[in-house]
Scaffold this motif. Structure first.
Motif, PDB file in Angstrom:
ATOM      1  N   GLN A  48       0.850  -1.191   0.000  1.00  0.00           N
ATOM      2  CA  GLN A  48       0.000   0.000   0.000  1.00  0.00           C
ATOM      3  C   GLN A  48       0.883   1.238   0.000  1.00  0.00           C
ATOM      4  N   THR A  50       2.026   5.295   0.036  1.00  0.00           N
ATOM      5  CA  THR A  50       1.748   6.508   0.804  1.00  0.00           C
ATOM      6  C   THR A  50       2.591   7.640   0.234  1.00  0.00           C
ATOM      7  N   ASN A 329      -6.863  -3.182  -7.569  1.00  0.00           N
ATOM      8  CA  ASN A 329      -7.906  -2.383  -6.934  1.00  0.00           C
ATOM      9  C   ASN A 329      -8.627  -3.180  -5.850  1.00  0.00           C
ATOM     10  N   ASP A 330      -9.674  -2.600  -5.259  1.00  0.00           N
ATOM     11  CA  ASP A 330     -10.363  -3.255  -4.145  1.00  0.00           C
ATOM     12  C   ASP A 330     -11.161  -4.477  -4.588  1.00  0.00           C
ATOM     13  N   LYS A 356      -1.735   7.494  -5.822  1.00  0.00           N
ATOM     14  CA  LYS A 356      -2.408   8.134  -4.696  1.00  0.00           C
ATOM     15  C   LYS A 356      -2.200   7.304  -3.432  1.00  0.00           C
ATOM     16  N   THR A 357      -2.296   7.992  -2.301  1.00  0.00           N
ATOM     17  CA  THR A 357      -2.177   7.299  -1.025  1.00  0.00           C
ATOM     18  C   THR A 357      -3.298   6.260  -0.881  1.00  0.00           C
ATOM     19  N   GLY A 358      -2.943   5.061  -0.494  1.00  0.00           N
ATOM     20  CA  GLY A 358      -3.918   3.987  -0.310  1.00  0.00           C
ATOM     21  C   GLY A 358      -3.984   3.014  -1.458  1.00  0.00           C
ATOM     22  N   GLU A 359      -3.515   3.372  -2.635  1.00  0.00           N
ATOM     23  CA  GLU A 359      -3.520   2.427  -3.746  1.00  0.00           C
ATOM     24  C   GLU A 359      -2.533   1.296  -3.466  1.00  0.00           C
ATOM     25  N   ARG A 360      -2.851   0.134  -4.061  1.00  0.00           N
ATOM     26  CA  ARG A 360      -2.056  -1.058  -3.804  1.00  0.00           C
ATOM     27  C   ARG A 360      -1.250  -1.425  -5.046  1.00  0.00           C
TER      28      ARG A 360
END
Length: 403
Positions: A48, A50, A329-330, A356-360
């Motif tokens: 993930q 940041t 993605n989720d 972006k922050t949070g993307e995997r």
């Protein structure tokens, strides 16, 4: 006759019986059992991301050299009378410390002779001053205008004054030559080499040895011309540099500053050289417990502090291929995205305005990854399994890890 005919036709009857039986079995066979066909789903590990504020540091390397070094050269000639025990390769000396002495007897005699000559010239000057005073009295009643300079002994006085100055200069020279028989360290330093031995006769200009200053060390650090853009300013004295080297079986670090750029692109390697400065490399002024000196001639790695930039995502170097990363993605669907790499080093890649922050980001690497592909994230719950048969519209899915 009938028996013979039956015996000969019996193989044909048996063959017809087997053909009939085979046809009967084929007409009465049941449908084959259906077996599920599994479609493998790759298992990937993800990281993930940041966004953060980082300094885009520049790696480099170099060799430690002294800022000042000098050749110890004789200014007088003679035989070496003494040599200091510290005047050896590796010896640590202080400013003004006596390193060697040349036989001073001749220079002491010259000094005494110059002192005597000055005394004679001073006496002659005083005598001439007295004669001038007498001449002034004699010409006191002179009524033919101004008295002549020769009669007042003015030229003779100037000659004696010049003789005194000459004698004073000769005395000063003799004093300097006598002082030069003692070879002293011009600064705190370490002896690099000694080229003479006790009792050796040295002439004017003989190289006695080499001395390195231990107060300041310099390291020339090559970087590419494009990397200069990541520095705040090469003339900024606050540009920090961290040096590291392996000494005595452990990694040691030293802190310094970039003091200047050489300002010329090297014609051989197309690099620009920055010069870093380290105060007190031999820890003579400030000895810290557990620290080791930064010795001249040693090879060091350097990390130069670069500009501070916001919104940077730092990823391991192996995750980025051809300026592309694999996102998950989720819904565990793959997206291959092109990223803006602003800086990279041996271990990491620095990306801006792309993630972006949070993307995997997938850290598992395999060759057949494609946009829209379904994957399983390592550590998450297993996906449901469905069957896919020749007559079944729904596929069977089973998770298998990709090596």
């Amino acid at each position: 006759m009938m028996k013979t005919l039956l015996r000969r036709l019996s193989p044909f009857f048996i063959l017809l019986l087997f053909v009939f039986g085979a046809a009967l079995l084929m007409q009465t066979k049941g449908a084959p059992e259906q077996k599920a066909e599994e479609i493998p789903v790759p298992i990937v590990d993800v990281l993930q991301v940041t966004q953060q504020t980082v300094s885009l540091n520049l790696p480099s390397y170099g060799v430690v050299t002294p800022k000042y070094k000098t050749q110890l050269v004789t200014e007088v000639q003679g035989r070496l009378l003494t040599i200091s025990p510290d005047f050896v390769a590796g010896g640590i000396v202080k400013k003004g410390e006596q390193l060697a002495q040349i036989e001073p007897s001749d220079y002491e005699a010259d000094l005494m002779q110059a002192d005597a000559t000055l005394a004679q010239a001073t006496a002659a000057l005083n005598e001439e001053i007295a004669r001038g005073e007498v001449a002034k009295i004699e010409f006191k009643g002179y009524d033919k205008g101004l008295p002549p300079e020769l009669g007042l002994r003015i030229p003779q006085l100037k000659k004696e004054q010049a003789n005194v100055k000459y004698a004073q200069a000769a005395l000063a020279r003799a004093q300097r030559n006598l002082e030069r028989t003692v070879i002293r360290a011009p600064f705190d330093g370490i002896i690099k080499a000694r080229n003479v031995d006790l009792g050796q006769y040295v002439s004017l200009g003989t190289n006695l040895g080499e001395l390195y200053d231990t107060s300041v060390a310099e390291i020339r650090l090559p970087i590419s011309n494009d990397d200069l853009a990541y520095l705040e300013s090469v003339d900024n004295p606050d540009t920090e540099v961290t040096l590291s080297a392996s000494l005595a079986g452990k990694n040691n670090t030293w802190q310094g500053n970039i003091i200047r750029s050489e300002g010329v692109i090297d014609a051989e390697n197309r690099m620009v050289y920055l010069v870093a400065e380290i105060k007190d490399p031999y820890l003579r002024a400030n000895k810290v417990a557990g620290s080791l000196p930064l010795k001249y001639g040693g090879f060091v790695n350097a990390i130069i502090k670069g500009r501070t930039v916001d919104g940077i995502v730092k990823l391991p170097r192996y995750v980025v291929r051809n300026d592309q990363v694999v996102l998950v993605n989720d819904k565990n669907i793959v997206e291959i995205r092109h990223v803006n790499v602003v800086r990279s080093d041996l271990e990491n890649v620095f990306i801006k305005d792309s993630l972006k922050t949070g993307e995997r980001v997938a850290t598992t690497q395999f060759s057949n990854m494609a946009n829209g592909q379904l994957v399983k994230v390592l550590g998450e719950a297993a996906l449901p399994t469905k069957t896919q048969a020749e007559d079944s519209p729904e596929p069977s899915i089973a998770a298998t890890e990709v090596k």
